[in-house]
Design a protein around this motif. Sequence first.
Motif, PDB file in Angstrom:
ATOM      1  N   THR B   5      12.041  28.987  -6.493  1.00 27.33           N
ATOM      2  CA  THR B   5      11.200  30.163  -6.279  1.00 27.33           C
ATOM      3  C   THR B   5      10.979  30.873  -7.607  1.00 27.33           C
ATOM      4  O   THR B   5      11.939  31.309  -8.250  1.00 27.33           O
ATOM      5  N   GLN B   6       9.724  30.970  -7.997  1.00 28.06           N
ATOM      6  CA  GLN B   6       9.381  31.645  -9.245  1.00 28.06           C
ATOM      7  C   GLN B   6       8.888  33.056  -8.976  1.00 28.06           C
ATOM      8  O   GLN B   6       8.320  33.348  -7.932  1.00 28.06           O
ATOM      9  N   TYR B  42       7.629  23.655 -17.556  1.00 32.36           N
ATOM     10  CA  TYR B  42       6.395  23.012 -17.970  1.00 32.36           C
ATOM     11  C   TYR B  42       5.285  24.045 -18.098  1.00 32.36           C
ATOM     12  O   TYR B  42       5.246  25.041 -17.375  1.00 32.36           O
ATOM     13  N   GLN B  43       4.355  23.732 -18.976  1.00 31.36           N
ATOM     14  CA  GLN B  43       3.106  24.488 -19.097  1.00 31.36           C
ATOM     15  C   GLN B  43       1.983  23.589 -18.587  1.00 31.36           C
ATOM     16  O   GLN B  43       1.888  22.412 -18.963  1.00 31.36           O
ATOM     17  N   LYS B  44       1.123  24.150 -17.729  1.00 31.56           N
ATOM     18  CA  LYS B  44       0.048  23.341 -17.152  1.00 31.56           C
ATOM     19  C   LYS B  44      -1.279  24.059 -17.382  1.00 31.56           C
ATOM     20  O   LYS B  44      -1.471  25.203 -16.953  1.00 31.56           O
ATOM     21  N   VAL B  91      -0.611  27.978 -16.387  1.00 36.96           N
ATOM     22  CA  VAL B  91       0.325  28.141 -15.280  1.00 36.96           C
ATOM     23  C   VAL B  91       1.648  27.500 -15.706  1.00 36.96           C
ATOM     24  O   VAL B  91       1.666  26.393 -16.257  1.00 36.96           O
ATOM     25  N   TYR B  92       2.730  28.184 -15.450  1.00 41.29           N
ATOM     26  CA  TYR B  92       4.055  27.727 -15.847  1.00 41.29           C
ATOM     27  C   TYR B  92       4.861  27.372 -14.600  1.00 41.29           C
ATOM     28  O   TYR B  92       4.863  28.115 -13.615  1.00 41.29           O
ATOM     29  N   TYR B  93       5.532  26.225 -14.693  1.00 42.74           N
ATOM     30  CA  TYR B  93       6.328  25.723 -13.571  1.00 42.74           C
ATOM     31  C   TYR B  93       7.757  25.435 -14.022  1.00 42.74           C
ATOM     32  O   TYR B  93       7.970  24.883 -15.107  1.00 42.74           O
TER      33      TYR B  93
END
Lengths: 117, 112
Positions: B5-6, B42-44, B91-93
Amino acid sequence: EVQLVESGGGLVQPGGSLRLSCAASGFTFSDRWMHWVRQVPGKGLMWVSQIHPDGRMTTYADSVKGRFTIARDNTKNTLYLQMNSLRAEDTAVYYCTSFGPGKFDYWGQGNLVTVSS
Amino acid sequence: DIVMTQSPDSLAVSLGERATINCKSSQSVLSSSNNHNSLTWYQKKPGQPPKVLIYWASVRESGVPDRFSGSGSGTDFTLTINSLQAEDVAVYYCQQYYSPPYTFGQGTKLEI
């Protein structure tokens, strides 16, 4: 230079089948666990499946179990994803990726699969 | 399954300022075998594959600017981006690879 080149995506009708391929170069493919990850347009990332370096062990996300089959040919440095009984919710960009120490380090550019009538 | 959960879901930060993104796992992802947290950031960006920023929760990937840093252990993790640049819009994951299915957080959209 490391490359993961995906192919085989496209438009398919619900209930149909499609096989994705991922050709690897620039690293020792046969040493790596390989994975598929997908992203539904506008949504987040979802891990789909993994395969052991020797191809004997595979794991799947529940949502694709029994419909998708991951495989590899280490003589051709190629990863596959056979997708059967496709549903609209399988529409996504599919990425092949390899697992290195601590991370999914190499990624393909992505292959769009559209399931629609 | 381990749920990631971010927070927040989206974040607007001014150029040059700091961005902080949190990630919480539903169970510990600290591996007892190697004492590493099985957590990657990750960076998307649209049309591109995910790019590794941080692995083992706090190790910066080679070539990633040092304004990116990761911290945390067990179940709570943080990605910090200092001195935000325009190219950091993405978007960062977070993702755990402690046990399959190797779940991602829902993503945090970072805007200027």
